[in-house]
Design a protein around this motif. Structure first.
Motif, PDB file in Angstrom:
ATOM      1  N   ARG A 246     -68.830 -95.855 -22.196  1.00 40.02           N
ATOM      2  CA  ARG A 246     -68.322 -96.204 -23.702  1.00 40.02           C
ATOM      3  C   ARG A 246     -67.601 -94.978 -24.208  1.00 40.02           C
ATOM      4  NH1 ARG A 246     -73.433 -98.571 -24.680  1.00 40.02           N
ATOM      5  NH2 ARG A 246     -73.399-101.031 -23.930  1.00 40.02           N
ATOM      6  N   SER A 247     -68.261 -93.766 -24.024  1.00 40.43           N
ATOM      7  CA  SER A 247     -67.882 -92.472 -25.079  1.00 40.43           C
ATOM      8  C   SER A 247     -67.068 -91.637 -24.182  1.00 40.43           C
ATOM      9  CB  SER A 247     -69.183 -91.533 -25.390  1.00 40.43           C
ATOM     10  OG  SER A 247     -69.600 -91.206 -24.044  1.00 40.43           O
ATOM     11  N   LYS A 248     -66.565 -91.916 -23.015  1.00 43.72           N
ATOM     12  CA  LYS A 248     -65.881 -90.887 -22.183  1.00 43.72           C
ATOM     13  C   LYS A 248     -64.483 -90.728 -22.614  1.00 43.72           C
ATOM     14  CE  LYS A 248     -65.159 -94.014 -18.297  1.00 43.72           C
ATOM     15  NZ  LYS A 248     -65.539 -94.261 -16.987  1.00 43.72           N
ATOM     16  N   ASN A 249     -63.836 -91.939 -23.030  1.00 49.06           N
ATOM     17  CA  ASN A 249     -62.424 -91.663 -23.385  1.00 49.06           C
ATOM     18  C   ASN A 249     -62.323 -91.277 -24.630  1.00 49.06           C
ATOM     19  OD1 ASN A 249     -61.263 -92.769 -21.034  1.00 49.06           O
ATOM     20  ND2 ASN A 249     -61.666 -94.937 -21.468  1.00 49.06           N
ATOM     21  N   ASP A 250     -63.297 -91.511 -25.680  1.00 49.83           N
ATOM     22  CA  ASP A 250     -63.149 -90.976 -27.175  1.00 49.83           C
ATOM     23  C   ASP A 250     -63.415 -89.353 -27.241  1.00 49.83           C
ATOM     24  OD1 ASP A 250     -62.407 -93.405 -28.257  1.00 49.83           O
ATOM     25  OD2 ASP A 250     -64.585 -94.106 -28.552  1.00 49.83           O
ATOM     26  N   ALA A 251     -64.281 -89.155 -26.205  1.00 49.20           N
ATOM     27  CA  ALA A 251     -64.857 -87.676 -26.113  1.00 49.20           C
ATOM     28  C   ALA A 251     -63.491 -87.000 -25.705  1.00 49.20           C
ATOM     29  CB  ALA A 251     -65.857 -87.466 -25.333  1.00 49.20           C
ATOM     30  N   ARG A 252     -62.763 -87.622 -24.729  1.00 46.76           N
ATOM     31  CA  ARG A 252     -61.483 -86.587 -24.491  1.00 46.76           C
ATOM     32  C   ARG A 252     -60.393 -86.884 -25.266  1.00 46.76           C
ATOM     33  NH1 ARG A 252     -62.402 -90.027 -18.876  1.00 46.76           N
ATOM     34  NH2 ARG A 252     -64.027 -88.664 -17.937  1.00 46.76           N
ATOM     35  N   LYS A 253     -60.192 -87.710 -26.175  1.00 51.58           N
ATOM     36  CA  LYS A 253     -59.321 -87.878 -27.290  1.00 51.58           C
ATOM     37  C   LYS A 253     -59.810 -86.748 -28.350  1.00 51.58           C
ATOM     38  CE  LYS A 253     -57.992 -92.601 -26.462  1.00 51.58           C
ATOM     39  NZ  LYS A 253     -58.038 -93.963 -27.067  1.00 51.58           N
ATOM     40  N   MET A 254     -61.147 -86.863 -28.835  1.00 50.26           N
ATOM     41  CA  MET A 254     -61.460 -85.810 -29.861  1.00 50.26           C
ATOM     42  C   MET A 254     -61.866 -84.443 -29.474  1.00 50.26           C
ATOM     43  SD  MET A 254     -63.999 -88.649 -31.476  1.00 50.26           S
ATOM     44  CE  MET A 254     -64.163 -87.919 -33.053  1.00 50.26           C
ATOM     45  N   GLY A 255     -61.971 -84.139 -28.264  1.00 49.33           N
ATOM     46  CA  GLY A 255     -61.853 -82.865 -27.732  1.00 49.33           C
ATOM     47  C   GLY A 255     -63.353 -82.359 -27.551  1.00 49.33           C
ATOM     48  N   PHE A 256     -64.313 -83.131 -27.952  1.00 50.39           N
ATOM     49  CA  PHE A 256     -65.804 -82.741 -27.470  1.00 50.39           C
ATOM     50  C   PHE A 256     -66.433 -84.124 -27.166  1.00 50.39           C
ATOM     51  CE2 PHE A 256     -65.816 -83.503 -32.075  1.00 50.39           C
ATOM     52  CZ  PHE A 256     -67.073 -84.054 -32.415  1.00 50.39           C
ATOM     53  N   ILE A 257     -67.524 -83.556 -26.586  1.00 49.58           N
ATOM     54  CA  ILE A 257     -68.524 -84.677 -26.302  1.00 49.58           C
ATOM     55  C   ILE A 257     -69.857 -84.410 -27.020  1.00 49.58           C
ATOM     56  CG2 ILE A 257     -69.303 -83.595 -24.287  1.00 49.58           C
ATOM     57  CD1 ILE A 257     -69.409 -87.164 -24.730  1.00 49.58           C
ATOM     58  N   LEU A 258     -70.678 -85.323 -27.960  1.00 44.42           N
ATOM     59  CA  LEU A 258     -71.596 -85.209 -28.650  1.00 44.42           C
ATOM     60  C   LEU A 258     -72.915 -85.478 -27.860  1.00 44.42           C
ATOM     61  CD1 LEU A 258     -72.688 -84.232 -31.583  1.00 44.42           C
ATOM     62  CD2 LEU A 258     -72.388 -86.579 -32.186  1.00 44.42           C
ATOM     63  N   VAL A 259     -74.027 -84.714 -27.730  1.00 42.06           N
ATOM     64  CA  VAL A 259     -75.202 -85.204 -26.692  1.00 42.06           C
ATOM     65  C   VAL A 259     -76.198 -85.249 -27.640  1.00 42.06           C
ATOM     66  CG1 VAL A 259     -76.217 -84.392 -24.641  1.00 42.06           C
ATOM     67  CG2 VAL A 259     -73.915 -83.605 -24.946  1.00 42.06           C
ATOM     68  N   VAL A 260     -77.108 -86.507 -27.577  1.00 45.56           N
ATOM     69  CA  VAL A 260     -78.216 -86.409 -28.397  1.00 45.56           C
ATOM     70  C   VAL A 260     -79.347 -86.718 -27.327  1.00 45.56           C
ATOM     71  CG1 VAL A 260     -76.961 -87.357 -30.217  1.00 45.56           C
ATOM     72  CG2 VAL A 260     -77.460 -88.869 -28.715  1.00 45.56           C
ATOM     73  N   GLU A 261     -80.554 -86.916 -27.762  1.00 44.64           N
ATOM     74  CA  GLU A 261     -81.809 -87.024 -26.975  1.00 44.64           C
ATOM     75  C   GLU A 261     -81.706 -88.685 -26.449  1.00 44.64           C
ATOM     76  OE1 GLU A 261     -85.313 -85.796 -28.463  1.00 44.64           O
ATOM     77  OE2 GLU A 261     -84.833 -84.202 -29.481  1.00 44.64           O
ATOM     78  N   GLY A 262     -81.802 -89.513 -27.233  1.00 40.21           N
ATOM     79  CA  GLY A 262     -82.225 -90.879 -26.841  1.00 40.21           C
ATOM     80  C   GLY A 262     -81.214 -92.041 -27.143  1.00 40.21           C
ATOM     81  N   VAL A 263     -81.508 -93.049 -26.898  1.00 38.29           N
ATOM     82  CA  VAL A 263     -80.700 -94.441 -27.077  1.00 38.29           C
ATOM     83  C   VAL A 263     -80.411 -94.786 -28.462  1.00 38.29           C
ATOM     84  CG1 VAL A 263     -80.931 -96.884 -27.041  1.00 38.29           C
ATOM     85  CG2 VAL A 263     -81.501 -95.531 -25.034  1.00 38.29           C
ATOM     86  N   THR A 264     -81.552 -94.677 -29.384  1.00 38.76           N
ATOM     87  CA  THR A 264     -81.338 -94.730 -30.837  1.00 38.76           C
ATOM     88  C   THR A 264     -80.465 -94.061 -31.639  1.00 38.76           C
ATOM     89  OG1 THR A 264     -83.524 -93.769 -31.147  1.00 38.76           O
ATOM     90  CG2 THR A 264     -83.435 -96.453 -30.976  1.00 38.76           C
TER      91      THR A 264
END
Length: 595
Positions: A246-264
């Motif tokens: 779900r996040s990959k396309n938005d990450a590419r558009k925004m120029g970074f991927i935000l990484v967190v620990e868990g589902v919630t």
């Protein structure tokens, strides 16, 4: 899958080869180009060269080379159309295709597993909305999850009495397939649900296929707040990133991927309207997960929990990401709370503001390590200084190294001038690739070399192609002749050739390799010159005349018919005169250049 030429050209022109290759392997800047350790052979020195000007890559040891599609195709072991689609996904370029999507060969057993899990997801979502799931639904609403979020993340509820197992059995699914996905398990008493009385969050692979679940209990006395699918042939935790699809396309558009620990945590950010977020499902981040994340963006922004465990995990993951050539940023969380708790206590705006103001890796290093070490104790302070300095030494920017060394000196009172000098000395050196193969395609004689130079000039300018067509029109080598004809054909459609695009029109690996070797050769002129073009054509004509003269001489010796012999003699004489003209002209040019 069939892609039209316009789609392929749009993707190629929008993709920067250094950016794409950098998603897969670490790159080192070298002047206008980049170098890297070649992934296509057992390489230990940076033998791979990437040219942004030409948008091609070449390994000077194993000979691998091509454009951005070639690299992705060879690295991922996929077809050309799949490579085009992969690159398009990496840059967020929409594609217009003429047929349906790829029809991938899927293992029938895995396909059955995906069907089982999709069926289980639908059943659990239905149960959540039934009377049985009312308490679970109420629990989610109290946590701030509305219907839109519940539907988006396909949240469900696995009720009691092994109803899911019974449902799947009634639908005709095999027990073996259900057990293989860890949706159900077998014990001495029979088949049972795995996630009984838990709220379920489906986990998907990069293509969006369901591969497992994370499940939360509502019982506060249960020591296992969350349980995940055990590792199966579908789900391997160290290779999986939650919400990646779900996040990959938005990450590419925004120029970074935000990484967190868990589902919630992911869901908390979704509630705040932030969609370029995924989770490593715990703090044990792996190299495979980071490689996957890098394909979304080479800038990874970590937002693990603000407690000591979360910050320690950030430090470990950040160091691993840097080793892979990523740019690392940190969301500074000084609350000791996870994203869900931040929203509950401070509101959505606080979470949004945190994301907008990341700190650099070195700023985080100072913050984290200063809390880890006792700076009032000499030995501990020394250890702190040495560990920070080891990170400073890895910085590529001179200003940053100077600045952070000064900051470290101010914090500790130690004199770091000698260490700073050592840092400058130990700065990674730009290594020139070892050229262990011939730069041109084995130029065994002057004629081949002249034809190579002529083709190189034709690639640089349509004027060179026009001169070639007017004054020569053919080449003696089969390979060079094919390339020359394709160049002329390309100029019928355009007035400029883009090398990376032109490569896709070449048929066969031999022609592509020839073109890569030719255009990466230092012996080839890098700019158009009419004089070089005409000079190359004259040299080719001279060698052709020399060959003709030799052949005529042989024929004259064997011909007994006087009339035929006289005709050959006349032709021989004319050829000698013409050859003498080329020789005299060549001598004149050499004399002028020496003067």
């Amino acid at each position: 899958m069939r892609l039209n030429d316009d789609d392929i050209a749009k993707v190629r022109s929008s993709a920067d080869i250094a950016d794409i290759i950098g998603r897969f392997i670490p790159l080192v800047k070298k002047g206008k180009s980049f170098t890297a350790v070649c992934p296509f052979h057992d390489d230990h020195d940076p033998s791979l060269s990437i040219s942004q000007d030409k948008q091609i890559f070449k390994c000077f040891v194993c000979g691998a080379g091509g454009n951005v599609f070639t690299f992705v195709q060879d690295y991922e072991h996929i077809t050309f159309p799949e490579a085009v689609v992969k690159v398009a996904e990496l840059i967020g370029q929409p594609l217009q295709v003429t047929t349906s999507d790829f029809v991938k060969q899927v293992d029938p057993h895995k396909e059955a597993g995906y069907k089982v899990m999709n069926e289980a997801i639908q059943y659990m979502m239905y149960t959540l909305n039934s009377a049985t799931g009312s308490l679970a639904k109420e629990y989610l609403h109290k946590r701030g999850l509305d219907e839109k979020i519940i539907q988006q993340f396909q949240i469900g509820y696995n009720d009691e009495a092994d109803n899911l197992a019974k449902f799947l059995k009634a639908k005709g699914y095999k027990d073996s397939d259900c057990i293989a996905t860890n949706v159900t398990k077998i014990t001495e008493s029979g088949i049972h649900d795995v996630f009984t009385s838990r709220i379920t969050f489906p986990i998907h692979d990069v293509d969006g296929n369901p591969i497992g679940f994370s499940a939360r209990t509502m019982d506060p006395s249960n020591p296992s707040k969350y349980i995940n699918t055990t590792e199966t042939e579908f789900y391997v935790k160290g290779n999986t990133v939650y919400n990646y699809h779900r996040s990959k396309n938005d990450a590419r558009k925004m120029g970074f991927i935000l990484v967190v620990e868990g589902v919630t945590d992911v869901i908390a950010f979704a509630r705040a309207g932030i969609s370029n977020v995924c989770a490593t499902l715990g703090t044990a981040c792996t190299t495979n997960q980071l490689k996957l994340l890098k394909q979304c963006s080479s800038t990874i922004r970590f937002c693990y929990d603000g407690d000591r465990a979360g910050q320690a995990a950030t430090y470990r993951a950040g160091k691993m990401a840097l080793e892979l050539g990523c740019k690392v940023e940190i969301v500074s969380n000084k609350t000791d709370k996870d994203p869900d708790e931040i929203i509950k206590e401070f509101g959505i705006e606080r979470l949004q503001d945190m994301i907008k103001k990341p700190i650099t890796w070195m700023e985080f290093v100072f913050e984290y390590l200063s809390s880890k070490y006792d700076l009032d104790n000499y030995s501990s302070k020394k250890d702190f200084a040495q560990e920070v300095m080891s990170e400073i030494k890895l910085l590529s920017d001179d200003f940053d190294r100077q600045n952070f060394t000064h900051q470290l000196s101010t914090m500790t009172g130690f004199n770091f001038q000698s260490m700073l000098n050592e840092t400058q000395v130990s700065k990674p050196k730009e290594i020139t690739p070892k050229k262990k193969v011939q730069p041109i395609t084995q130029a065994i004689d002057g004629r081949n070399k002249a034809e190579d130079i002529l083709i190189a000039q034709m690639l640089l300018s349509i004027d060179a192609a026009e001169i070639y067509k007017e004054k020569l029109g053919f080449l003696t080598s089969d390979k060079q002749q094919k390339v020359a004809m394709m160049i002329l054909d390309e100029y019928r459609k355009t007035d400029k050739i883009f090398l990376a695009d032109f490569m896709d029109s070449l048929q066969g690996d031999e022609l592509k390799k020839y073109l890569i070797d030719l255009t990466t050769s230092e012996a080839m002129p890098q700019s158009y010159s009419k004089e070089i073009v005409i000079g190359s054509i004259d040299r080719i004509k001279k060698w052709l005349l020399e060959e003709k003269v030799q052949n005529l001489k042989k024929q004259i010796r064997t011909i007994t018919n006087e009339e035929s012999r006289n005709a050959l003699m006349q032709e021989y004489s004319n050829s000698l005169v013409e050859l003498r003209r080329y020789i005299d002209e060549e001598s004149r040019k050499k004399q002028n250049s020496s003067n």
